[in-house]
Write an enzyme that holds these catalytic residues in place. Structure first.
Site, PDB file in Angstrom:
ATOM      1  N   LYS A  54      47.280 -12.943  -3.759  1.00  7.90           N
ATOM      2  CA  LYS A  54      47.280 -11.642  -3.080  1.00  7.90           C
ATOM      3  C   LYS A  54      47.754 -10.547  -4.038  1.00  7.90           C
ATOM      4  O   LYS A  54      47.150  -9.477  -4.126  1.00  7.90           O
ATOM      5  CB  LYS A  54      48.184 -11.694  -1.833  1.00  7.90           C
ATOM      6  CG  LYS A  54      47.535 -12.440  -0.688  1.00  7.90           C
ATOM      7  CD  LYS A  54      48.463 -12.701   0.490  1.00  7.90           C
ATOM      8  CE  LYS A  54      47.704 -13.577   1.498  1.00  7.90           C
ATOM      9  NZ  LYS A  54      48.448 -13.895   2.703  1.00  7.90           N
ATOM     10  N   GLN A  98      54.291 -13.772   4.689  1.00  7.40           N
ATOM     11  CA  GLN A  98      53.492 -14.995   4.554  1.00  7.40           C
ATOM     12  C   GLN A  98      53.961 -16.051   5.555  1.00  7.40           C
ATOM     13  O   GLN A  98      55.154 -16.314   5.687  1.00  7.40           O
ATOM     14  CB  GLN A  98      53.618 -15.516   3.107  1.00  7.40           C
ATOM     15  CG  GLN A  98      52.702 -16.676   2.782  1.00  7.40           C
ATOM     16  CD  GLN A  98      51.224 -16.313   2.816  1.00  7.40           C
ATOM     17  OE1 GLN A  98      50.832 -15.173   2.547  1.00  7.40           O
ATOM     18  NE2 GLN A  98      50.385 -17.275   3.139  1.00  7.40           N
ATOM     19  N   ASP A 121      48.037  -7.646   8.644  1.00 10.54           N
ATOM     20  CA  ASP A 121      47.645  -8.981   9.104  1.00 10.54           C
ATOM     21  C   ASP A 121      47.048  -8.921  10.511  1.00 10.54           C
ATOM     22  O   ASP A 121      46.401  -9.874  10.943  1.00 10.54           O
ATOM     23  CB  ASP A 121      48.903  -9.875   9.178  1.00 10.54           C
ATOM     24  CG  ASP A 121      48.920 -10.972   8.116  1.00 10.54           C
ATOM     25  OD1 ASP A 121      47.840 -11.333   7.619  1.00 10.54           O
ATOM     26  OD2 ASP A 121      50.021 -11.447   7.804  1.00 10.54           O
TER      27      ASP A 121
HETATM   28  N1  LIG Z   1      50.689 -13.796   6.861  1.00 11.06           N
HETATM   29  C1  LIG Z   1      49.668 -14.666   6.735  1.00 11.06           C
HETATM   30  N2  LIG Z   1      49.926 -15.946   6.469  1.00 11.06           N
HETATM   31  C2  LIG Z   1      48.881 -16.809   6.354  1.00 11.06           C
HETATM   32  C3  LIG Z   1      47.537 -16.363   6.451  1.00 11.06           C
HETATM   33  C4  LIG Z   1      47.314 -15.008   6.738  1.00 11.06           C
HETATM   34  O1  LIG Z   1      46.149 -14.529   6.893  1.00 11.06           O
HETATM   35  N3  LIG Z   1      48.398 -14.186   6.858  1.00 11.06           N
HETATM   36  N4  LIG Z   1      46.478 -17.234   6.212  1.00 11.06           N
HETATM   37  C5  LIG Z   1      46.730 -18.551   5.672  1.00 11.06           C
HETATM   38  C6  LIG Z   1      46.750 -18.687   4.174  1.00 11.06           C
HETATM   39  N5  LIG Z   1      45.960 -17.740   3.380  1.00 11.06           N
HETATM   40  C7  LIG Z   1      46.456 -16.500   3.196  1.00 11.06           C
HETATM   41  O2  LIG Z   1      47.589 -16.206   3.398  1.00 11.06           O
HETATM   42  C8  LIG Z   1      44.811 -18.158   2.628  1.00 11.06           C
HETATM   43  C9  LIG Z   1      44.251 -19.399   2.809  1.00 11.06           C
HETATM   44  C10 LIG Z   1      43.171 -19.812   1.998  1.00 11.06           C
HETATM   45  C11 LIG Z   1      42.655 -18.996   1.027  1.00 11.06           C
HETATM   46  C12 LIG Z   1      41.571 -19.429   0.092  1.00 11.06           C
HETATM   47  O3  LIG Z   1      41.060 -18.641  -0.659  1.00 11.06           O
HETATM   48  N6  LIG Z   1      41.213 -20.719   0.090  1.00 11.06           N
HETATM   49  C13 LIG Z   1      40.293 -21.277  -0.875  1.00 11.06           C
HETATM   50  C14 LIG Z   1      40.830 -22.631  -1.351  1.00 11.06           C
HETATM   51  C15 LIG Z   1      42.172 -22.486  -1.993  1.00 11.06           C
HETATM   52  C16 LIG Z   1      42.732 -23.817  -2.489  1.00 11.06           C
HETATM   53  O4  LIG Z   1      42.180 -24.360  -3.434  1.00 11.06           O
HETATM   54  O5  LIG Z   1      43.751 -24.261  -1.920  1.00 11.06           O
HETATM   55  C17 LIG Z   1      38.930 -21.513  -0.241  1.00 11.06           C
HETATM   56  O6  LIG Z   1      38.879 -21.815   0.954  1.00 11.06           O
HETATM   57  O7  LIG Z   1      37.944 -21.393  -0.972  1.00 11.06           O
HETATM   58  C18 LIG Z   1      43.209 -17.744   0.850  1.00 11.06           C
HETATM   59  C19 LIG Z   1      44.272 -17.341   1.652  1.00 11.06           C
HETATM   60  C20 LIG Z   1      48.066 -19.091   6.160  1.00 11.06           C
HETATM   61  N7  LIG Z   1      49.109 -18.126   6.083  1.00 11.06           N
END
Ligand SMILES: Nc1nc2c(c(=O)[nH]1)N[C@@H](CN(C=O)c1ccc(C(=O)N[C@@H](CCC(=O)O)C(=O)O)cc1)CN2
Length: 297
Positions: A54, A98, A121
């Site tokens: 981020k 987060q 968020d």
């Molecule tokens: N305050 C928040 N916490 C969390 C959120 C949120 O939207 N707000 N979402 C999730 C985690 N998350 C961002 O925070 C998030 C999850 C996944 C990805 C992502 O790009 N995933 C990749 C794979 C990554 C890997 O190799 O592990 C993909 O799917 O291609 C980005 C952000 C929980 N917490």
């Protein structure tokens, strides 16, 4: 049938470019960068990776990133005080805490403390309410990203049967609200839904956000359905000691029946952070008294 791949990674890159253009215009007109504060409590490895991404993507888009890494034993009172300070700080346009938080901290209390107009968020009850009644507000990043991918793929969604599997406040419920606002006929299915495969088989659009690795099988799908897989599950790989990511949908099987499908990784995941940047920019223009037009980005 061999499904078309919905490339969330590419779509997210395009969205970040558009955010970057408007972020540069913001800095030129307002005289400061749009600012996003991200608060991380503890050392959860996945959360550390997401928070790092981020910060990096915020800076790459031409916005200012403020990171607060607090120890796992931070008290709830100290976290609330940090959020209050960010609410009052004029160079912070968006605040994200987060999740998940350590068990001793009440997540709902923390979310409720974030000023709704800095809640990029979209988790605050005020923003959930705005979404439910169709007023402008912040929409949670993951479901808004899913909606963008669906509209890009299908154009109008009106009249389509949509089944959302999962009823979390972060994905399932807002996703259902967004699809309803697009005039879909929406069913929210969950762990206690009777005959889930039969329910899913009705759907032109399936959004799987249940957190169960490869639960949705090929024979649950209507041929030609558009499948959005929100799941990010780490499972054991064939090679001993290694892991791999899978979604909530059996991708290999589902690809033989679906019309289009998002992969994991590279589908919905990258949209989450791209939409976060978009929401931050929307917050910044609004805080500067020059709200963007609803379809500006
Ligand atoms: N305050 C928040 N916490 C969390 C959120 C949120 O939207 N707000 N979402 C999730 C985690 N998350 C961002 O925070 C998030 C999850 C996944 C990805 C992502 O790009 N995933 C990749 C794979 C990554 C890997 O190799 O592990 C993909 O799917 O291609 C980005 C952000 C929980 N917490």
């Amino acid at each position: 049938m061999s499904a078309a791949l919905i490339d969330g990674k590419a779509f997210a890159a395009g969205l970040r470019d558009r955010v970057g253009t408007l972020a540069a215009r913001f800095e030129a007109q307002v005289g400061r960068k749009a600012g996003l504060a991200v608060v991380l409590v503890g050392e959860d490895p996945a959360s550390q990776v997401y928070v790092r991404s981020k910060g990096k993507q915020t800076v790459e888009a031409g916005m200012a990133s403020f990171e607060y890494k607090l120890p796992a034993d931070t008290s709830e009172a100290d976290l609330l005080a940090r959020v209050e300070a960010l609410n009052a700080d004029p160079v912070i346009d968006g605040i994200l805490v987060q999740l998940p938080l350590p068990d001793h901290i009440d997540e709902q209390k923390v979310i409720a403390t974030i000023a709704p107009d800095k809640d990029v968020d979209g988790f605050h009850v005020v923003n959930a309410g705005r979404l439910a009644v169709g007023q402008p507000g912040f929409v949670p990043c993951t479901p808004l990203g899913c909606l963008m991918l669906l509209k890009d793929r299908l154009g109008t969604l009106a009249g389509r049967e949509a089944v959302v599997i999962g009823r979390s406040n972060i994905v399932g419920k807002p996703m259902a609200q967004l699809l309803l606002a697009e005039s879909c006929t929406v069913t929210v299915a969950h762990s206690r839904t009777a005959d889930l495969p039969a329910v899913v088989r009705r759907a032109d659009i399936v959004v799987a956000a249940v957190g169960r690795p490869e639960m949705v099988k090929a024979d649950w799908l209507k041929p030609g359905a558009t499948v959005i897989d929100v799941g990010i599950n780490r499972v054991a790989a064939a090679e001993p000691g290694k892991t791999r990511l899978v979604g909530d949908v059996d991708f290999t099987g589902a690809s033989t029946v679906a019309g289009a499908i998002t992969p994991v990784p590279g589908g919905v995941g990258p949209m989450t952070i791209a939409v976060l940047l978009r929401n931050t920019l929307v917050a910044a223009w609004r805080n500067a008294g020059q709200p963007l037009a609803p379809d500006a980005i």
